[in-house]
Design an enzyme around this catalytic site. Sequence first.
Site, PDB file in Angstrom:
ATOM      1  N   ILE A  91     -44.119  26.006 -32.062  1.00 22.89           N
ATOM      2  CA  ILE A  91     -44.361  25.299 -33.539  1.00 22.89           C
ATOM      3  C   ILE A  91     -44.686  23.922 -33.390  1.00 22.89           C
ATOM      4  CG2 ILE A  91     -42.224  26.990 -34.495  1.00 22.89           C
ATOM      5  CD1 ILE A  91     -40.416  24.499 -34.440  1.00 22.89           C
ATOM      6  N   GLY A  93     -41.753  18.584 -35.914  1.00 19.42           N
ATOM      7  CA  GLY A  93     -41.576  18.292 -37.433  1.00 19.42           C
ATOM      8  C   GLY A  93     -41.924  16.934 -37.536  1.00 19.42           C
ATOM      9  N   ASP A 124     -42.929  12.860 -27.241  1.00 22.87           N
ATOM     10  CA  ASP A 124     -42.133  14.014 -27.643  1.00 22.87           C
ATOM     11  C   ASP A 124     -42.436  15.431 -26.843  1.00 22.87           C
ATOM     12  OD1 ASP A 124     -40.139  16.134 -28.251  1.00 22.87           O
ATOM     13  OD2 ASP A 124     -40.461  15.195 -30.422  1.00 22.87           O
ATOM     14  N   HIS A 141     -42.498  23.127 -28.244  1.00 15.54           N
ATOM     15  CA  HIS A 141     -43.861  22.930 -28.996  1.00 15.54           C
ATOM     16  C   HIS A 141     -45.068  23.447 -28.157  1.00 15.54           C
ATOM     17  CE1 HIS A 141     -41.430  20.957 -32.166  1.00 15.54           C
ATOM     18  NE2 HIS A 141     -40.972  20.252 -31.173  1.00 15.54           N
TER      19      HIS A 141
END
Length: 281
Positions: A207, A210, A187, A192
Amino acid sequence: MLDYDRLRNLSLPEVRHQYDEKHTILYALSVGLGQDPMDERQLDYVDHRRDLVSMPSMAVVLGYPGLWLAGVGIDLSRVLHGEQDITLHKPLPVSGIVIGATRVTDVIDKGAGKGALIVSEKRICLEETGELLATTRNTSFLKGYGGFGGPSGAGGAPHAPPDTEPDFVVDLGTRPEQALIYRLNGDDNPLHADPESAKQAGFDRPILHGLCSFGVICHALIRVLAKYDNARLKSMKLRFSAPVYPGETIRTEIWQCGSFRSRVVERDVVIATNGLATFGR
């Protein structure tokens, strides 16, 4: 504007995914296993010299279809991970070849000026036998994409946790570079890693994925409810409510019945709600 008919009838190609023990270890390390070098139960997930086992949450990266939303014209800076479910039909092999088949199961219109939800399901099967290993379900929230004329709601009510104090509280730290490690699972959304992409999405800095937070929470669950026996986790679901920044501590409050919720200790912000995990003997 979203094209409801196109999305509901979208045909995503199956993904043939060959992986080995190093990939299984990488996934475990990327969600924080092995941070305590004296905990031999964690070493079973990251030391190839042992009888290696896989993290159940690794199902989310096997047969990963990539950033397919971008391929249908969705601005990834406006996409948030809303909910995640996994169902394990048997323990994931530590190596092998699997086929991931992903399809859109729902497209929900939350209204003009609001957002939309896209729900997708992935079935992971062994290539050689066709045996079903795991089923995952992902709900993405698309900011500002509402008002396209689709159905306004679906699904049941979210799981409500008990109104008692949790039976267990588990604090697991994340590392400042953890999102960069987790990206190696496939991913590579720039949100990110790239500060400018994070700012465009409304965040001060990149961040944590998730699904990386999902893996950290899975670690907390199997730690206290399964004593690190990966075969006992049968299902896990949660609703994301806020992001985690790499380096923060994720505190998971767990009830014996399998209910859970998680928060970031440093900001006292709830990051996952309506959690429920089921375990076998």
